[in-house]
Design an enzyme around this catalytic site. Structure first.
Site, mmCIF file in Angstrom:
data_model
loop_
_atom_site.group_PDB
_atom_site.id
_atom_site.type_symbol
_atom_site.label_atom_id
_atom_site.label_comp_id
_atom_site.label_asym_id
_atom_site.label_seq_id
_atom_site.Cartn_x
_atom_site.Cartn_y
_atom_site.Cartn_z
ATOM 1 N N ARG A 53 0.850 -1.202 0.000
ATOM 2 C CA ARG A 53 0.000 0.000 0.000
ATOM 3 C C ARG A 53 0.881 1.246 0.000
ATOM 4 N NH1 ARG A 53 -1.821 1.337 4.740
ATOM 5 N NH2 ARG A 53 -2.538 -0.749 5.255
ATOM 6 N N TYR A 105 -15.514 18.132 -15.724
ATOM 7 C CA TYR A 105 -16.069 16.778 -15.838
ATOM 8 C C TYR A 105 -17.102 16.625 -14.711
ATOM 9 C CZ TYR A 105 -16.411 11.827 -14.808
ATOM 10 O OH TYR A 105 -16.897 10.587 -14.510
ATOM 11 N N ASP A 177 -6.465 20.035 -14.408
ATOM 12 C CA ASP A 177 -6.805 18.704 -14.899
ATOM 13 C C ASP A 177 -6.419 18.694 -16.380
ATOM 14 O OD1 ASP A 177 -8.042 16.472 -16.020
ATOM 15 O OD2 ASP A 177 -9.717 16.505 -14.612
ATOM 16 N N LYS A 202 -7.584 7.760 -19.598
ATOM 17 C CA LYS A 202 -7.803 8.313 -20.943
ATOM 18 C C LYS A 202 -6.534 8.193 -21.804
ATOM 19 C CE LYS A 202 -11.541 9.501 -18.702
ATOM 20 N NZ LYS A 202 -12.629 8.575 -18.545
HETATM 21 C C1 LIG Z 1 -11.379 15.506 -17.473
HETATM 22 C C2 LIG Z 1 -11.639 14.352 -16.563
HETATM 23 N N1 LIG Z 1 -11.134 14.365 -15.312
HETATM 24 C C3 LIG Z 1 -11.338 13.357 -14.447
HETATM 25 C C4 LIG Z 1 -12.100 12.255 -14.804
HETATM 26 C C5 LIG Z 1 -12.318 11.137 -13.818
HETATM 27 O O1 LIG Z 1 -11.478 10.064 -14.120
HETATM 28 P P1 LIG Z 1 -11.789 8.527 -13.776
HETATM 29 O O2 LIG Z 1 -12.966 8.120 -14.597
HETATM 30 O O3 LIG Z 1 -10.520 7.828 -14.154
HETATM 31 O O4 LIG Z 1 -12.080 8.465 -12.312
HETATM 32 C C6 LIG Z 1 -12.633 12.184 -16.096
HETATM 33 C C7 LIG Z 1 -13.444 11.017 -16.498
HETATM 34 O O5 LIG Z 1 -14.066 11.000 -17.538
HETATM 35 C C8 LIG Z 1 -12.398 13.265 -16.999
HETATM 36 O O6 LIG Z 1 -12.899 13.261 -18.243
#
Ligand SMILES: Cc1ncc(COP(=O)(O)O)c(C=O)c1O
Length: 386
Positions: A53, A105, A177, A202
């Site tokens: 962990r 998001y 992000d 992604k």
């Molecule tokens: C821009 C963005 N940030 C964060 C996330 C969250 O990521 P996760 O689905 O890996 O938890 C997403 C998910 O689609 C996203 O598009």
């Protein structure tokens, strides 16, 4: 490793940092250390690893690699993008205020509003495409500004450098992000960001076969807090998922070039199609922030959103696509097409979506690396005559 980091180009770092041959066998591919614990020679005498962990050698390799790609001091990986964003939020204290972009998001405001407000954090949402809105929203208690640029799904940009210039003198951390662009096309730390977060699910993984998240740090104190959090809260990424990302990242540069090349072609096609009312893509010259896009990013990527006019128009085309797959998510080698109002942004509710302009007719496409002629042919048959 550090020599490689300082001297090499992006694609070389992607292939080599943290990706060194296994010293015990010479294996070119990094081993997956599937272990929960590590043998110790005597009390307190070990090889730097005690319990999985806390740390794992496959994870260490991925964290080194991603830190090198974003040019941070270190990176910490988590079980998903949301776990990474959650980890950042735990760096705040009750009473702290965060200014956020108003088009993130959908899962991010869901976490902030439905979990963290119960623990005394306060969030304001503003249109960060105008940095003056960030300035106006700041309070004495503001500790963080959370940005997504380009935004999901409306592809609005925020000037990272301008927002960082506002925040730095006030010691407010700017978090970006960077999921949509990947470090290949956008380097937020070079533009002044204090932390960078990704859903590695992604483009970094790139093959739609594993979830993950990363936070890239610029200061040692952030690294220590996040390392402690990995140990204390345990939402770490498994060695197998780390390995998938290490493998995916080796081709990030070539994939992103292809995503970008095809993204431009698909955006131009959609912009000319008579059934498409509007296209949101920073690479189009009529995008209101096209000049900022050229300055801040080295490519435009493959995320495109377009207006079909109504829910039934959107559904009609989404039912017909054959090569594009109707699915949530993005950034994989395969083209994914989705409906933000009922998928990624359902959690915002009708009112929340209306406020920021997410209509029922919007469709988002993550252009993959298939032959672009086949993608265009698929869109032609799904949308109807041009
Ligand atoms: C821009 C963005 N940030 C964060 C996330 C969250 O990521 P996760 O689905 O890996 O938890 C997403 C998910 O689609 C996203 O598009």
């Amino acid at each position: 490793m550090s020599a490689k980091r300082s001297r090499s180009g992006f694609a070389t770092r992607a292939v080599h940092v943290g990706q060194e041959a296994d010293p015990s066998t010479g294996a070119v591919a990094p081993p997956i250390f599937a272990t929960s614990t590590y043998v110790q020679e005597e009390i307190g005498k070990h090889k730097g690893y005690e319990y999985a962990r806390v740390s794992n050698p496959t994870r260490t390799r991925l964290e080194e690699n991603l830190a090198a790609l974003e040019d941070g001091v270190a990176a910490k990986v988590f079980a998903s993008g949301m776990a990474a964003i959650n980890a950042i939020t735990t760096m705040l204290k009750a009473g702290d205020h965060v200014v956020c972009g108003n088009n993130l998001y959908g899962g991010t405001p869901r976490l902030f509003n439905q979990v963290w407000t119960d623990f005394g954090l306060e969030f304001s949402y503003v249109d960060t495409s105008d940095p003056r809105n960030v300035q106006k929203a700041l309070k004495k208690t503001t500790r963080m500004v959370f940005l997504e640029t380009p935004t999901n799904p409306l592809m609005a940009l925020t000037d990272i450098q301008a927002v960082s210039a506002i925040c730095r003198p006030k010691k407010i951390d700017v978090v970006v992000d960077n999921t949509f662009m990947s470090p290949y096309f956008q380097q937020p730390i070079a533009l002044g960001a204090d932390l960078v977060v990704h859903s590695t699910t992604k483009f970094l993984n790139g093959h739609s076969d594993g979830l993950g998240g990363v936070v890239v740090c610029t200061r040692q104190e952030q690294v220590e807090k996040l390392a402690f959090l990995q140990k204390a809260a345990g939402a770490i990424l498994s060695p197998f998922e780390c390995w998938l990302i290490l493998r995916g990242v080796k081709t990030l540069a070539v994939r992103m070039e292809k995503h970008d090349e095809s993204g431009r072609v698909v955006a131009e096609f959609l912009a000319k199609h008579k059934k498409v009312k509007k296209v949101f893509y920073p690479g189009l010259t009529d995008h209101p922030q096209h000049e900022l896009a050229k300055r801040q990013m080295t490519g435009f990527g493959s995320m495109i959103t377009f207006e079909t006019g109504s829910l039934s128009n959107a559904n009609r085309m989404l039912r017909k696509v054959r090569i594009c797959s109707l699915a949530e998510s993005l950034g994989g080698v395969e083209t994914l097409i989705s409906h933000p109002a009922t998928m990624t942004h359902a959690a915002l509710g009708e009112k929340g979506r209306k406020e920021i302009g997410i209509t029922d007719g919007l469709v988002r496409i993550s252009v993959g690396i298939e032959d672009v002629e086949d993608l265009i042919a698929d869109l032609v048959q799904a949308l109807g005559a041009r």
